[in-house]
Each structure stands twice: as structure tokens, then as C-alpha cells.
Design an enzyme around this catalytic site. Structure first.
Site, PDB file in Angstrom:
ATOM      1  N   TYR A  61     101.613 154.846  38.161  1.00  0.00           N
ATOM      2  CA  TYR A  61     101.032 155.703  39.188  1.00  0.00           C
ATOM      3  C   TYR A  61     101.399 157.138  38.860  1.00  0.00           C
ATOM      4  O   TYR A  61     102.549 157.533  38.928  1.00  0.00           O
ATOM      5  CB  TYR A  61     101.571 155.358  40.575  1.00  0.00           C
ATOM      6  CG  TYR A  61     101.240 153.983  41.098  1.00  0.00           C
ATOM      7  CD1 TYR A  61     100.236 153.204  40.529  1.00  0.00           C
ATOM      8  CD2 TYR A  61     101.946 153.453  42.175  1.00  0.00           C
ATOM      9  CE1 TYR A  61      99.945 151.943  41.011  1.00  0.00           C
ATOM     10  CE2 TYR A  61     101.654 152.190  42.676  1.00  0.00           C
ATOM     11  CZ  TYR A  61     100.659 151.433  42.089  1.00  0.00           C
ATOM     12  OH  TYR A  61     100.388 150.186  42.583  1.00  0.00           O
ATOM     13  N   PRO A 203      94.818 146.145  51.780  1.00  0.00           N
ATOM     14  CA  PRO A 203      94.764 145.390  53.038  1.00  0.00           C
ATOM     15  C   PRO A 203      93.651 145.845  53.972  1.00  0.00           C
ATOM     16  O   PRO A 203      93.350 145.148  54.942  1.00  0.00           O
ATOM     17  CB  PRO A 203      96.141 145.644  53.655  1.00  0.00           C
ATOM     18  CG  PRO A 203      96.550 146.976  53.108  1.00  0.00           C
ATOM     19  CD  PRO A 203      96.019 146.985  51.697  1.00  0.00           C
ATOM     20  N   GLY A 205      90.567 146.563  52.732  1.00  0.00           N
ATOM     21  CA  GLY A 205      89.350 146.422  51.946  1.00  0.00           C
ATOM     22  C   GLY A 205      89.422 147.263  50.682  1.00  0.00           C
ATOM     23  O   GLY A 205      90.168 148.237  50.599  1.00  0.00           O
TER      24      GLY A 205
END
Length: 290
Positions: A61, A203, A205
Site C-alpha cells: 500500500y 465490506p 461492496g
């Protein structure tokens, strides 16, 4: 009412069920540097101040910059803060690369030990074999050497999970799972039976149209209004209500959304709400492979 949704075991750790995922602190596309470094620091500090004791991150990240932000915001880390990371396993990823990935996380986070590291599979449809075993062995060795406390798996099928637990303890599984995409229900069920934490990513979508469609769904919007919550909170509360081993790590770049996400732990779904969500968004409805 238990704070942040109560708690569940994460290997030798016990963490609140409402945690924080740091992926969104990176810039666009996960691999870009953060856009708002100062606000990212404030979000991280606000999460811990609110009681969050489970932060999910990854060296890729940023890359590296999200871990650096976590270190700048929170180091020296408070007692009881479980930091979980992941290493990506491609078909040709060898043990040395996985070991290097773990060591890179430790270096940028400024810690000697991680609560857990997830072995993230790039293709969950691949049948696990000897290469998977060798990759898992790299994490077992890291645990034996005290670099990590627990081993997790990510983006897997039930075959990966069953093959792994035959070889070692698995403390958590991270898979795509939400109201709109429940194809990992079989993995969740297996985890619950084995007291393994299940940590759904995305969580709310999959980012983009799928997420917008879910959170603007009239049934979800109406139900949220009835319960005095937001659609985001209903979607997260549904996950907490579904199984006791689910740990949430929704991400955000703002303190306002952080408060909204954590507030989902205070929402209680009644029987009518559960029935409506199940009827309108039936289990195992998928939207194509990822």
C-alpha cells in the site's frame, strides 16, 4: 452493549470486532502515495482513541508509505494494538520473497513482531499444491522465529483453508464478502466452525458501481431510516450480526467516515430487518469472479 461490537480471538490476541483497514490511506489505485498525509495521521490516531485495536495494512500500500504513516501516527505502539499485514503469493513466488515481504513490513512499521500476516493468493480458483505448501512453510518459519504471532490466508477457496489447517494453525481469513457478494459463505462457515476469525474485505461492496448500487438500494436506504442509521452502517451491522467470528476492517480517509463505520457496531438488527435483507439480497448472490 459491548464496545466496538465485542471481541473475538485473533490467534493469541483478542481484538474488538470493529477494526480499521489502512488501504484507503494510499493514493488512487492502492499503489500511489497518500494524498492527504496529515489527515491520514489524524484518522489513525482517532481510530485508536476510539478503541480500535486491530489495524490491517500491507507493505504494497503506497507502496510502503501507508506503513510509514502508521508508524508516524502511532509509534511507539500502544499495548494491545494488533497490526496485521499480508504478503502476496503468485504462482512463482518463492519462500525468500515472502520472507522479504514480512521483513519489509517490520522495517517500515518499526516493530519486531506482527500480530498476523496473511498469505494472499492471487487466484483463489487455483487448486493448492506443493507450491502453496512451500509458501505456507515460509510463514510457519517466520512464526517460529518470532516475527509474527499468527498465520492468515486471503483470497482463498475452502480447499486452501482445509489444506492449510492440516499443516498449521490459521488465525484469520480475509476474503471478499458483503451484502452484494456472498460467494465466500462456505469459507465463512468453515472458519466459524473452527473458531477462525473471518475478515471480509470490501465490506461495502467492490469500489465503484457495485458499491454505489448496494448503498443506494431502496431497501437498504429505507431500513437505515427506520433504524436511525446510514446505509453504510446497516451493511456493516449486517456483517457483525451474521457470525460472531467476523472482524470488520472498513477503511476511510476521513474522521467523519471513521466515526460512521465504527458506529455500525451500535446498530442492532431486529428479526424484521434480517428477514428483509435476506429476502432482498439472498445468500450466495454473486456478481462475477475477481
Amino acid at each position: 452493549m459491548e464496545a466496538l461490537g465485542g471481541s473475538f480471538a485473533l490467534g493469541p490476541w483478542r481484538v474488538h470486532r470493529a477494526g480499521y483497514g489502512a488501504m484507503q490511506l494510499a493514493g488512487d489505485g492502492v499503489y500511489a502515495p497518500p494524498r492527504e498525509g496529515d489527515e491520514a495521521l489524524r484518522v489513525l490516531r482517532a481510530a485508536v482513541a476510539a478503541g480500535v485495536d486491530h489495524i490491517d495494512t500491507a507493505q504494497f500500500y503506497g507502496p510502503g508509505t501507508v506503513n510509514q504513516l502508521i508508524r508516524e501516527a502511532l509509534h511507539p505502539y500502544p499495548d494491545g494494538l494488533a497490526i496485521v499485514s499480508k504478503v502476496a503469493a503468485r504462482r512463482d513466488t518463492d519462500r525468500a520473497l515472502l520472507r522479504q515481504g514480512i521483513e519489509d513490513n517490520l522495517a517500515t512499521l518499526g516493530t519486531r513482531r506482527l500480530a498476523a500476516v496473511n498469505l494472499r493468493m492471487m487466484d483463489p480458483s487455483e487448486t493448492p499444491g506443493r507450491q502453496f505448501d512451500a509458501q505456507l512453510a515460509a510463514l510457519i518459519q517466520a512464526r517460529e522465529e518470532g516475527l509474527i504471532d499468527g498465520i492468515g490466508l486471503s483470497n482463498i477457496s475452502p480447499l486452501h483453508l482445509l489444506r492449510a489447517v492440516d499443516q498449521t494453525e490459521v488465525v484469520c481469513v480475509q476474503n471478499l464478502f458483503n451484502l452484494a457478494d456472498q460467494r465466500s459463505l462456505d469459507v465463512l462457515t468453515e472458519c466459524e466452525a473452527r473458531n477462525i476469525a473471518f475478515v471480509p474485505f470490501c465490506p461495502l461492496g467492490w469500489p465503484g458501481e457495485e458499491r454505489h448500487r448496494l448503498l443506494s438500494d431502496p431497501v437498504l436506504v429505507t431500513l437505515a431510516a427506520r433504524l436511525g442509521a446510514s446505509p453504510v452502517q446497516i451493511a456493516l451491522a449486517w456483517l457483525l450480526d451474521l457470525a460472531p467470528n467476523i472482524l470488520l476492517i472498513p477503511g476511510t480517509r476521513t474522521r467523519a467516515h471513521l466515526a460512521e463505520n465504527l458506529g455500525a457496531a451500535d446498530i442492532r438488527l431486529d428479526d424484521a430487518a434480517r428477514a428483509e435483507l435476506t429476502r432482498h439480497l439472498p445468500l450466495a448472490r454473486g456478481t462475477g469472479g475477481r
